[in-house]
Design a protein around this motif. Structure first.
Motif, PDB file in Angstrom:
ATOM      1  N   GLY A  61       0.789  -1.224   0.000  1.00 24.54           N
ATOM      2  CA  GLY A  61       0.000   0.000   0.000  1.00 24.54           C
ATOM      3  C   GLY A  61       0.815   1.264   0.000  1.00 24.54           C
ATOM      4  O   GLY A  61       0.323   2.333   0.398  1.00 24.54           O
ATOM      5  N   LEU A  62       2.073   1.175  -0.432  1.00 26.08           N
ATOM      6  CA  LEU A  62       2.922   2.362  -0.544  1.00 26.08           C
ATOM      7  C   LEU A  62       2.651   3.014  -1.905  1.00 26.08           C
ATOM      8  O   LEU A  62       3.075   2.498  -2.941  1.00 26.08           O
ATOM      9  CB  LEU A  62       4.406   1.987  -0.412  1.00 26.08           C
ATOM     10  N   ILE A  63       1.943   4.122  -1.902  1.00 25.57           N
ATOM     11  CA  ILE A  63       1.521   4.782  -3.137  1.00 25.57           C
ATOM     12  C   ILE A  63       2.366   6.034  -3.336  1.00 25.57           C
ATOM     13  O   ILE A  63       2.244   7.008  -2.576  1.00 25.57           O
ATOM     14  CB  ILE A  63       0.025   5.169  -3.067  1.00 25.57           C
ATOM     15  N   PRO A  64       3.289   6.054  -4.305  1.00 28.26           N
ATOM     16  CA  PRO A  64       4.114   7.242  -4.510  1.00 28.26           C
ATOM     17  C   PRO A  64       3.275   8.497  -4.746  1.00 28.26           C
ATOM     18  O   PRO A  64       2.238   8.441  -5.426  1.00 28.26           O
ATOM     19  CB  PRO A  64       4.939   6.893  -5.760  1.00 28.26           C
ATOM     20  N   VAL A  65       3.709   9.585  -4.180  1.00 28.30           N
ATOM     21  CA  VAL A  65       3.072  10.874  -4.446  1.00 28.30           C
ATOM     22  C   VAL A  65       3.594  11.368  -5.793  1.00 28.30           C
ATOM     23  O   VAL A  65       4.779  11.659  -5.938  1.00 28.30           O
ATOM     24  CB  VAL A  65       3.373  11.887  -3.325  1.00 28.30           C
ATOM     25  N   ILE A  66       2.699  11.438  -6.772  1.00 26.71           N
ATOM     26  CA  ILE A  66       3.076  11.811  -8.138  1.00 26.71           C
ATOM     27  C   ILE A  66       2.331  13.087  -8.526  1.00 26.71           C
ATOM     28  O   ILE A  66       1.106  13.056  -8.702  1.00 26.71           O
ATOM     29  CB  ILE A  66       2.741  10.695  -9.141  1.00 26.71           C
ATOM     30  N   PRO A  67       3.024  14.215  -8.662  1.00 27.30           N
ATOM     31  CA  PRO A  67       2.347  15.421  -9.164  1.00 27.30           C
ATOM     32  C   PRO A  67       1.723  15.148 -10.529  1.00 27.30           C
ATOM     33  O   PRO A  67       2.312  14.463 -11.374  1.00 27.30           O
ATOM     34  CB  PRO A  67       3.470  16.455  -9.249  1.00 27.30           C
ATOM     35  N   GLY A  68       0.534  15.680 -10.754  1.00 24.73           N
ATOM     36  CA  GLY A  68      -0.233  15.310 -11.935  1.00 24.73           C
ATOM     37  C   GLY A  68       0.170  15.998 -13.212  1.00 24.73           C
ATOM     38  O   GLY A  68      -0.242  15.563 -14.293  1.00 24.73           O
ATOM     39  N   GLN A  69       0.952  17.056 -13.138  1.00 23.49           N
ATOM     40  CA  GLN A  69       1.281  17.826 -14.330  1.00 23.49           C
ATOM     41  C   GLN A  69       2.779  17.766 -14.625  1.00 23.49           C
ATOM     42  O   GLN A  69       3.606  17.712 -13.716  1.00 23.49           O
ATOM     43  CB  GLN A  69       0.851  19.287 -14.146  1.00 23.49           C
ATOM     44  N   GLY A  70       3.106  17.761 -15.920  1.00 18.60           N
ATOM     45  CA  GLY A  70       4.507  17.798 -16.309  1.00 18.60           C
ATOM     46  C   GLY A  70       4.884  16.841 -17.422  1.00 18.60           C
ATOM     47  O   GLY A  70       6.029  16.816 -17.851  1.00 18.60           O
ATOM     48  N   SER A  71       3.925  16.045 -17.912  1.00 23.46           N
ATOM     49  CA  SER A  71       4.217  15.142 -19.022  1.00 23.46           C
ATOM     50  C   SER A  71       3.583  15.664 -20.302  1.00 23.46           C
ATOM     51  O   SER A  71       2.438  16.120 -20.290  1.00 23.46           O
ATOM     52  CB  SER A  71       3.674  13.738 -18.748  1.00 23.46           C
ATOM     53  N   VAL A  72       4.337  15.567 -21.404  1.00 24.19           N
ATOM     54  CA  VAL A  72       3.788  15.926 -22.714  1.00 24.19           C
ATOM     55  C   VAL A  72       3.407  14.675 -23.510  1.00 24.19           C
ATOM     56  O   VAL A  72       3.051  14.756 -24.674  1.00 24.19           O
ATOM     57  CB  VAL A  72       4.782  16.795 -23.527  1.00 24.19           C
ATOM     58  N   GLY A  73       3.514  13.504 -22.882  1.00 24.16           N
ATOM     59  CA  GLY A  73       3.053  12.279 -23.531  1.00 24.16           C
ATOM     60  C   GLY A  73       3.963  11.777 -24.630  1.00 24.16           C
ATOM     61  O   GLY A  73       3.504  11.140 -25.579  1.00 24.16           O
ATOM     62  N   ALA A  74       5.251  12.048 -24.525  1.00 29.15           N
ATOM     63  CA  ALA A  74       6.235  11.472 -25.448  1.00 29.15           C
ATOM     64  C   ALA A  74       7.575  11.460 -24.728  1.00 29.15           C
ATOM     65  O   ALA A  74       7.777  12.199 -23.770  1.00 29.15           O
ATOM     66  CB  ALA A  74       6.326  12.249 -26.757  1.00 29.15           C
ATOM     67  N   SER A  75       8.493  10.605 -25.231  1.00 26.98           N
ATOM     68  CA  SER A  75       9.682  10.224 -24.469  1.00 26.98           C
ATOM     69  C   SER A  75       9.267   9.531 -23.185  1.00 26.98           C
ATOM     70  O   SER A  75      10.019   9.448 -22.225  1.00 26.98           O
ATOM     71  CB  SER A  75      10.560  11.442 -24.134  1.00 26.98           C
ATOM     72  N   GLY A  76       8.039   9.081 -23.167  1.00 24.06           N
ATOM     73  CA  GLY A  76       7.462   8.523 -21.961  1.00 24.06           C
ATOM     74  C   GLY A  76       6.862   9.617 -21.098  1.00 24.06           C
ATOM     75  O   GLY A  76       7.046  10.813 -21.346  1.00 24.06           O
ATOM     76  N   ASP A  77       6.134   9.191 -20.079  1.00 26.11           N
ATOM     77  CA  ASP A  77       5.605  10.134 -19.084  1.00 26.11           C
ATOM     78  C   ASP A  77       6.711  10.389 -18.068  1.00 26.11           C
ATOM     79  O   ASP A  77       6.653   9.935 -16.915  1.00 26.11           O
ATOM     80  CB  ASP A  77       4.360   9.549 -18.420  1.00 26.11           C
ATOM     81  N   LEU A  78       7.724  11.120 -18.505  1.00 24.95           N
ATOM     82  CA  LEU A  78       8.988  11.174 -17.779  1.00 24.95           C
ATOM     83  C   LEU A  78       8.864  11.739 -16.370  1.00 24.95           C
ATOM     84  O   LEU A  78       9.286  11.108 -15.399  1.00 24.95           O
ATOM     85  CB  LEU A  78      10.007  11.995 -18.580  1.00 24.95           C
ATOM     86  N   ALA A  79       8.313  12.946 -16.234  1.00 23.55           N
ATOM     87  CA  ALA A  79       8.276  13.578 -14.911  1.00 23.55           C
ATOM     88  C   ALA A  79       7.446  12.777 -13.916  1.00 23.55           C
ATOM     89  O   ALA A  79       7.919  12.467 -12.811  1.00 23.55           O
ATOM     90  CB  ALA A  79       7.770  15.017 -15.025  1.00 23.55           C
TER      91      ALA A  79
END
Length: 516
Positions: free
Chosen positions: A133-151
């Motif tokens: 149940g360890l859920i990383p805190v991932i900010p929702g903004q910062g990916s442009v959907g290419a090179s992967g969802d890098l941020a």
């Protein structure tokens, strides 16, 4: 979430959409051990390449525009740690825990296919965090959907390394502390592992899948409330005659007409005006439900097919081919298929709400529905459903603004090395908000249609629709005089968004879940 979560075994590349749906709504996953030999072989291929000193992108070179920079063997672990920390540059509100669980499960499935060059123990660590149940805190903004969802994927990976935070019981906890309290050591990355964890479309795909699963519930509820509105307005079921829809051939249209016909079967209200009804044709919001909702169903199914393929695919780069020992760079990280699917889902959600709002507007208008003005027994003294219809109109308009396609946009990144991107991440991220709006609109229709049917007593609606009204009336009584309306809307919306309304009817009267 489900009350008793099930543990689903992930067989990489063969996971049905029903499992991803279950994971999103609270079930757990475990890795199939048969994947271990494939994973070990790919990790061995990376080790062999390093031993030869051959330049391979992301293994012993810099990243993006810096791909021409060679990295010494002594710095390879540092290289992987640096890419994670430097790329953890997201902003905005954290992604919801159900979405992050899905991201982690999707990443496990992708890496376990043995094309990414990571070690088995790295997958075990990721699976252990998910299991605890360890859920990383991932900010929702910062990916442009290419090179992967890098941020966003960098934030996930950083937490596995003890940097950043995990969400535990709804509260952020320092990542290193949370790992220690769970009996886990921070992950130490091997060659290519940082890049493999960061590269991929798992964030965009998880967000799009979340939108699909939420849209599916709203869609099913809207079929039921649409049928309720037909009976409330004493509409005809003639437009749902199967012969009409077989002539047009669209599968979704045929299925929706079948459902509407089944939902209305046996209604005494319908029987009361079979031979004596002054309205020759119903408004489009009633009559054209198979055509509109059927097209939406076809769109949901198409999006589901795309997302099922993406969820089972490998979107890492470069990819390891163990049969030849090659590592080949490509572009599987480009999320254009996900962006298109997300745009389709946005259109579908917009139209579900739009058609439902038109039915609410029809029901409150006595000239169209034949019911008391604004569905109140004493109009004038009471405003009845006047403002709920306004609320529905506001939500529909908001969804129209959000439905603008994200996939038509592109901004070059990484000094023009990455010169075309998909914008899939935010195209998918809007979907859950749109689904909430649509659920509220359908919830308002649920209230209005049930109120309208009440005016036809002692005539009864069909058994399935009576069950739908019974579910509502267990929490929300009919509206006599005006009262505080927001709690009624909230209760009806919960029944729509949770799937309780569809469950009360039974799946046999509704189209099967998309992707089944």
């Amino acid at each position: 979430m489900t009350d008793t979560p099930t543990l689903h075994r992930l067989i990489p590349g063969e996971v049905p959409l029903s499992v991803w749906r279950a994971v999103y709504f609270g079930d757990g996953v475990t890795l199939d051990p048969s994947a271990e030999p494939r994973v070990d072989a790919a990790a061995a291929a990376i080790a062999a390449i390093i031993g030869k000193g051959e330049p391979v992108y992301g293994v012993n070179t810099g990243f993006g525009k810096l791909a021409s920079v060679r990295i010494d063997a002594a710095d390879l672990k540092t290289l992987q740690r640096n890419i994670v920390l430097s790329h953890a540059a997201g902003v905005g509100e954290p992604l919801p825990a159900p979405v992050v669980r899905l991201i982690m499960a999707l990443k496990l499935s992708s890496l376990a296919q043995g094309a990414s060059g990571v070690r088995w123990e790295t997958l075990v660590h990721l699976a252990a965090c998910l299991d605890r149940g360890l859920i990383p805190v991932i900010p929702g903004q910062g990916s442009v959907g290419a090179s992967g969802d890098l941020a966003p994927l960098a934030h996930m990976t950083a937490a596995l390394m003890g940097v950043g935070a995990f969400l535990i019981d709804g509260k952020p906890v320092d990542a290193a502390l949370a790992l220690g309290e769970s009996g886990l050591q921070p992950l130490e990355l091997g060659p290519k592992e940082g890049l493999a964890l960061l590269n991929g479309t798992q964030v965009s795909t998880a967000l799009a899948l979340a939108g699909l699963f939420e849209a599916e519930r709203v869609f099913q509820a809207a079929l039921i409330t649409g049928a309720l509105s037909v009976d409330a307005a004493k509409g005809s079921d003639g437009p749902f005659d199967p012969r009409i829809h077989l002539l047009r051939r669209h599968r979704g249209q045929i299925d929706v007409a079948d459902s509407l016909r089944a939902l209305l079967a046996g209604s005494a209200i319908r029987a009361s005006h079979l031979d004596d009804h002054g309205r020759v044709q119903d408004p489009y919001c009633l009559r054209c439900q198979p055509q509109v909702m059927g097209a939406i169903l076809d769109l949901l199914r198409q999006a589901a097919s795309t997302l099922a393929d993406e969820a089972n695919g490998v979107s890492d780069n470069p990819l390891v081919f163990t049969d030849t020992g090659e590592v080949i760079s490509g572009g599987n990280f480009h999320a254009e298929p996900v962006a298109f699917a997300a745009d389709m889902l946005a259109l579908a959600l917009c139209e579900i709400g739009s058609l439902a709002e038109r039915r609410v507007a029809m029901l409150v208008d006595p000239a169209l529905s034949g019911l008391p003005a604004f569905l109140t027994p004493r109009p004038g003294l009471n405003s009845g459903f006047m403002i709920p219809q306004v609320t529905a109109a506001a939500l529909v308009s908001e969804n129209k603004q959000m439905a603008h396609p994200a996939s038509v946009d592109s901004i070059p990144t990484s000094a023009n090395q990455e010169d075309h991107v998909s914008m899939a991440a935010h195209g998918a991220r809007r979907l859950t908000a749109m689904a909430r709006n649509a659920a509220s609109v359908v919830g308002i229709e649920y209230l209005a249609a049930a109120q309208g049917i009440g005016f036809h007593a002692p005539l009864a609606t069909s058994a399935p629709l009576a069950a739908a009204i019974g579910l509502l009336r267990a929490e929300v009584p009919p509206l006599a005089d005006d009262r505080h309306f927001a709690p009624d809307i909230a209760a009806a919306t919960r029944m729509v968004a949770s799937g309780r309304l569809a469950e009360a009817i039974g799946q046999d009267l509704l189209p099967p879940p998309v992707g089944s």
